[in-house]
Design an enzyme around this catalytic site. Structure first.
Site, short mmCIF file in Angstrom:
data_model
loop_
_atom_site.label_atom_id
_atom_site.label_comp_id
_atom_site.label_asym_id
_atom_site.label_seq_id
_atom_site.Cartn_x
_atom_site.Cartn_y
_atom_site.Cartn_z
N PRO A 33 -21.68 12.14 26.34
CA PRO A 33 -21.18 11.11 27.25
C PRO A 33 -19.68 11.33 27.47
CG PRO A 33 -22.52 10.15 25.50
CD PRO A 33 -22.26 11.57 25.12
N LEU A 34 -19.29 11.59 28.69
CA LEU A 34 -17.93 12.08 28.93
C LEU A 34 -16.87 11.07 28.50
CD1 LEU A 34 -18.47 13.89 32.34
CD2 LEU A 34 -18.25 14.89 30.05
N ASP A 92 -12.43 17.14 34.03
CA ASP A 92 -12.18 16.12 35.06
C ASP A 92 -13.04 14.88 34.82
OD1 ASP A 92 -10.29 17.45 36.91
OD2 ASP A 92 -11.92 18.88 37.18
N HIS A 99 -21.85 24.18 38.13
CA HIS A 99 -21.56 23.19 37.09
C HIS A 99 -22.73 23.02 36.14
CE1 HIS A 99 -20.31 19.44 35.13
NE2 HIS A 99 -21.56 19.05 35.32
N ARG A 118 -17.59 -15.71 9.63
CA ARG A 118 -16.43 -14.85 9.93
C ARG A 118 -15.32 -15.07 8.90
NH1 ARG A 118 -12.56 -17.51 14.43
NH2 ARG A 118 -13.19 -19.67 14.17
N SER A 166 -9.14 -14.21 15.63
CA SER A 166 -10.46 -14.80 15.86
C SER A 166 -11.52 -14.10 15.03
CB SER A 166 -10.83 -14.72 17.34
OG SER A 166 -9.98 -15.51 18.13
N GLU A 175 -12.12 -2.18 23.72
CA GLU A 175 -13.31 -2.13 22.87
C GLU A 175 -13.96 -0.75 22.87
OE1 GLU A 175 -12.85 -6.38 24.29
OE2 GLU A 175 -12.86 -4.41 25.24
N HIS A 202 -18.48 -14.62 16.51
CA HIS A 202 -18.87 -15.49 17.63
C HIS A 202 -20.23 -15.02 18.15
CE1 HIS A 202 -14.62 -16.09 17.06
NE2 HIS A 202 -14.57 -17.08 17.94
#
EC number: 2.2.1.1
Length: 670
Positions: A121-122, A161, A268, A362, A389, A416, A467
């Site tokens: 996954p690039l 790229d 490619h 938490r 949090s 994230e 959460h």
């Protein structure tokens, strides 16, 4: 160009190209363009600069290499073969992309020694590279002494790229620039071609200026196809810049040497075809049969074996001196590398009774993290801008910042996706570090790719998600996970644990740490809201995934099954049903996959087949629960989006109350 006019380096570069071309042609599948165009930069890097030992691929102080553009995997396999790694033989190259081969379509660290991380996954690879560089910087700051540098290596990444179009590369590169990771060097294969054709159709920004704005040093090699000395000088310059990462933009021609397909999208992601292979051989002066590398070329490229033995021998001497002068630090360093946990580490995990104040899980997580960090300094991580949090700060230990790399608290910012891939890089550094990354459970969707890749690539990352339900409350349905747990539980090799109280949170961390040391990831889902500490919960039984919390004499009339904050509803409902003369068992099913892994006898003892009246209670999707409740069971779950209101109101309105659990239970009991 006649073969006789080519230097051994040029012949070696063509060997890379044709190993790739021939393997892809045989497989009738693959991506020849990148290996053909990037072979010069890769060979200059591996032959002139990188420190590694082909006969000991896991030598600690090796330079790390990441092929972020993982579709060009034959570039890496060719390099591994030519430089003398035992993991890739010519037969393995012939088996490219075949069943159970050591040369899969994209690099897999668990399949092929010499491959550091799993890419494909690039953009993941460059972000993994940032994690590898963070690990190096952290360990160097912790263990190096002015007279003994035992941690001293570079991370090199080749990206394309496509990687630079992906958002995760921007997140990670921005963060690397902020941190000033001077031992991270990225070579950008700037060939202006993607699957859809010229990158002009979608990607026209000035990548160099973008990286400069991130705080990177940027160099441009204008001819990456033939100017080996320019590539050499660029890498040399990059190594001389110690206060920031470097991006070397290497302009290349994709599919270099192919008369009719170079510089086109056609090269490619598809084999050249027999006629074009023959023309390419003629064009590049390569007269050898498929998969044949001349002996003089192999003798030349495999000087890497002798060099590598020398690098490791020199480091061993440095380390022996270090150990003699600093025995205490050396013992801890060796513990890190061995993967051994400190003696008695799990004894610091707190236990609770019902008399102890109820808290959000938490908050229990925060306690566990800080207790563990005191005995396991290999813990390193943080949150994507939700530290207060998620409650993930290791108190009193300082922040990981430029010039303060010894500290364990990483502020990932609102990144994230980048955080996830960076944590995987730290985990796959192979030095015993245990990374953790935190955000709200709903935003695990922003980092699903690295969570999935942690499971695939056997990275011991810990994902701390708070959460975890509609109990999140006022922020509303955009922030309230519904289907999230089900989708995460579906990932193979990822253990998802949703603890119910303080004891189960301690048990969840015990499992997560042990799994991390066994190269497996764990996702922990914690509440925002307070939950009571329950009488029947167990630290150790969390490892079984499911266990009996409340039982009855004889065969139960009904089994209530809960997780997380809803387990207490089950316990209270069971007490009320017991007062009415019903025989009710309560089961905590905190980790589905761990329960599924138990033997049949244990599973039968917890959920006997004869008891078909079962009620599951979880503030999440019902998806997956029917495996445990059967066709005669029922579930108190939520299969619609949530709402904006105080968390307690949301839970009540959506049926997560003792009264509703009782009503559903009585319906089952008749």
């Amino acid at each position: 160009m006649a073969v006789a006019t080519q230097s051994l380096e040029e012949l070696s570069i063509n060997a890379i190209r044709f190993l790739a071309v021939d393997a892809i042609e045989k497989a009738k599948s693959g991506h020849p363009g990148l290996p053909m165009g990037a072979a010069p930069m890769a060979f200059v890097l591996w032959n002139r600069f990188m420190r590694y030992n082909p006969k000991n691929p896991k030598w600690f102080n090796r330079d790390r290499f990441v092929l972020s553009a993982g579709h060009g995997s034959m570039l890496q396999y060719a390099l591994l073969y030519l430089t003398g790694y035992d993991s890739v033989s010519i037969e393995d190259i012939k088996q490219f992309r075949q069943w159970e081969s050591k040369t899969p379509g994209h690099p897999e660290n668990f399949m092929t020694a010499g491959v550091e991380v799993t890419t494909g996954p690039l953009g993941q690879g460059i972000a993994n590279g940032v994690g590898l560089a963070i690990a190096e910087a952290h360990l160097a700051a912790k263990f190096n002494k002015p007279d003994a540098k035992i941690v001293d290596h570079y991370t090199y990444v080749i990206l394309g790229d496509g990687c630079n179009m992906e958002g995760v590369s921007g997140e990670a590169a921005s963060f690397a620039g902020h941190l000033g990771l001077g031992k991270l060097i990225a070579l950008y294969d700037d060939n202006h071609i993607s699957i859809d054709g010229s990158t002009d159709v979608a990607f026209t920004e000035d990548v160099s200026k973008r990286f400069e704005s991130y705080g990177w040093h940027v160099i441009h090699v204008k001819d990456g196809n033939t100017d080996l000395e320019a590539i050499h000088k660029a890498i040399e310059e990059a190594k001389a810049v110690t206060d920031k990462p470097t991006m070397i933009k290497v302009t290349t021609i994709i599919g270099y040497g192919s008369p009719n397909k170079s510089n086109t999208a056609g090269v490619h992601g598809a084999a050249l075809g027999g006629d074009e292979v023959a023309l390419t051989r003629q064009n590049l002066g390569w007269s050898h049969d498929p998969f044949v590398v001349p002996e003089d070329v192999l003798n030349y490229t495999r000087k890497a074996v002798e060099r590598g033995a020398g690098y490791e021998s020199d480091w061993n001497k440095t380390y022996a001196d270090y150990k003699a002068k600093y025995p205490q630090e050396a013992a801890e360093f060796e513990r890190y590398l061995s993967g051994k946990l400190a003696d008695g580490w799990d004894k610091v995990l707190p236990s609770y009774t019902p008399e102890d104040k109820g808290l959000p899980t938490r908050k229990h997580s925060e306690t566990c993290l800080n207790k563990l960090a005191a005995v396991l300094p290999e813990l390193i991580g943080g949150s994507a801008d939700l530290t207060h949090s998620n409650l993930t700060e290791i108190k009193g230990k300082g922040d990981f910042q430029k010039g303060q790399y010894q500290n364990p608290n990483i502020h990932f910012g609102v990144r994230e996706h980048g955080m996830g891939a960076i944590c995987n890089g730290i985990a796959l550094h192979g030095s015993g570090l245990i990374p953790y990354g935190a955000t709200f459970l709903i935003f695990s969707d922003y980092m699903r790719a690295p969570i999935r890749l942690s499971a695939l690539s056997q990275a011991g990352s810990i994902w701390v998600m708070t959460h975890d339900s509609i109990g999140q409350g006022e922020d509303g349905p955009t922030h309230q996970p519904i289907e999230t747990l089900a989708s995460l539980r579906a990932i193979p090799n990822l253990t998802v644990i949703r603890p119910a109280d303080g004891n189960e949170t301690s048990g969840a961390y015990k499992v997560a740490i042990e799994r991390a040391k066994n190269n497996a990831p764990t996702l922990l889902a914690f509440t925002r809201q307070n939950v009571p500490n329950l009488a029947g919960t167990s630290i150790d039984d969390v490892a079984k995934g499911g266990y009996i919390v409340v039982d009855t004499d004889g065969t139960p009339d009904l089994i209530l099954i809960g997780t997380g904050s809803e387990l207490s509803l089950c316990v209270t409902a069971a007490e009320k049903l017991k007062a009415e003369g019903k025989k009710v068992r309560v089961v905590s099913l905190a980790a589905w996959d761990l329960f599924d892994a138990q033997d049949a006898a244990y599973k039968e003892s917890v959920l006997p087949k004869a008891v078909t009246k079962r009620l599951a209670v979880e503030a999440a999707s019902s998806f997956g629960w029917h495996k445990y409740i059967g066709s005669e069971g029922d579930a108190v779950t939520i299969d619609r989006f949530g709402a904006s209101a105080p968390g307690g109101v949301c839970l009540e309105k959506f049926g997560f109350s003792v009264d509703n659990v009782l009503a559903k239970a009585k319906q089952l009991l008749g």
